[in-house]
Design a protein around this motif. Structure first.
Motif, PDB file in Angstrom:
ATOM      1  N   UNK A 161      30.171  82.441  23.986  1.00 51.25           N
ATOM      2  CA  UNK A 161      31.075  82.016  24.965  1.00 51.25           C
ATOM      3  C   UNK A 161      30.962  82.806  26.273  1.00 51.25           C
ATOM      4  N   UNK A 162      30.632  84.092  26.050  1.00 50.16           N
ATOM      5  CA  UNK A 162      30.360  85.113  27.343  1.00 50.16           C
ATOM      6  C   UNK A 162      29.366  84.478  28.137  1.00 50.16           C
ATOM      7  N   UNK A 163      27.899  84.171  27.529  1.00 49.99           N
ATOM      8  CA  UNK A 163      26.832  83.492  28.114  1.00 49.99           C
ATOM      9  C   UNK A 163      27.270  82.340  28.607  1.00 49.99           C
ATOM     10  N   UNK A 164      28.066  81.291  28.010  1.00 50.19           N
ATOM     11  CA  UNK A 164      28.344  80.196  28.658  1.00 50.19           C
ATOM     12  C   UNK A 164      29.310  80.165  30.093  1.00 50.19           C
ATOM     13  N   UNK A 165      30.289  81.234  29.730  1.00 49.72           N
ATOM     14  CA  UNK A 165      31.028  81.216  31.090  1.00 49.72           C
ATOM     15  C   UNK A 165      30.269  82.091  32.130  1.00 49.72           C
ATOM     16  N   UNK A 166      29.505  82.748  31.832  1.00 53.06           N
ATOM     17  CA  UNK A 166      28.624  83.342  32.843  1.00 53.06           C
ATOM     18  C   UNK A 166      28.287  82.247  33.978  1.00 53.06           C
ATOM     19  N   UNK A 167      27.514  81.252  33.227  1.00 53.28           N
ATOM     20  CA  UNK A 167      26.793  80.123  34.054  1.00 53.28           C
ATOM     21  C   UNK A 167      28.164  79.240  34.584  1.00 53.28           C
ATOM     22  N   UNK A 168      29.172  79.059  33.827  1.00 59.63           N
ATOM     23  CA  UNK A 168      30.095  77.990  34.061  1.00 59.63           C
ATOM     24  C   UNK A 168      31.367  78.595  34.059  1.00 59.63           C
ATOM     25  N   UNK A 169      32.106  79.395  35.057  1.00 58.13           N
ATOM     26  CA  UNK A 169      33.339  80.218  34.734  1.00 58.13           C
ATOM     27  C   UNK A 169      34.567  79.316  34.854  1.00 58.13           C
ATOM     28  N   UNK A 170      34.528  78.197  35.202  1.00 57.46           N
ATOM     29  CA  UNK A 170      35.582  77.316  35.417  1.00 57.46           C
ATOM     30  C   UNK A 170      35.955  76.254  34.194  1.00 57.46           C
TER      31      UNK A 170
END
Length: 193
Positions: A161-170
């Motif tokens: 999830x940290x990886x996902x949120x790095x590219x899409x923080x919203x």
């Protein structure tokens, strides 16, 4: 060809009429003629399962699973039969010919079916983390994170999830799931969400 189509129509009619003993007999005869037909094998697995004939259900489900032209609908039924009767038979699901031919969207559906039970959740993880998904655009990282949370693999879920949120923080859903994963990892909720 057409004889099997007539038998399939008759089987469907008898299923709707609730005549399961007749359905079972028709399926047995039909499979003798068309032994690798995933439609027939899947229905045989489901019917045998209804009659608590676990061995016959597993045998028919495994045979159907290994046919290359099995549909997503049939795979979902097969997965449920195997999960209920002999979950170990799901081993190697990510390499089944029918599974290898699914689109990412269809894989998502199969993962959802596998996620219905704690017993089959590890097989959902195998698909979600396999080359079937990772080599394609639009992977299933959200599914992967939820599966990891369900398996109690909180550290891995936080990492995904940290990886996902790095590219899409919203992404609100991914932020929420990250909070749940951290809660599982730390054993206390994140009050900063």
């Amino acid at each position: 060809g057409s004889d099997i189509d007539v038998l399939k129509a008759l089987i469907t009619l008898r299923e709707r009429q609730g005549k399961l003993e007749e359905v079972d007999a028709l399926l047995t005869r039909s499979i003798e003629v068309a032994e690798d037909d995933p439609w027939l094998l899947t229905r045989k697995a489901v019917t045998a399962d209804r009659f608590s004939q676990s061995e016959a259900a597993v045998d028919a489900a495994r045979r159907a699973a290994l046919t290359p032209n099995v549909s997503l609908s049939e795979l979902n039924r097969i997965v449920r039969v195997l999960a209920d009767n002999d979950v170990a038979q799901l081993a190697g699901i990510e390499s089944w010919p029918g599974v290898r031919g699914l689109s990412v969207r269809e894989l998502h559906g199969l993962i959802q079916t596998l996620s219905f039970s704690k017993r089959s959740l590890e097989y959902a993880e195998k698909i979600a983390t396999s080359d079937l998904v990772s080599d394609r655009e639009g992977g299933l990282t959200g599914d992967t994170a939820l599966i990891l949370i369900g398996l109690g693999k909180f550290k891995e879920a936080v990492s995904v999830l940290a990886g996902v949120l790095a590219s899409n923080p919203g992404s609100v859903s991914d932020q929420f799931n990250l909070g749940v994963a951290k809660w599982g990892l730390d054993r206390k909720p994140d009050t900063h969400i």
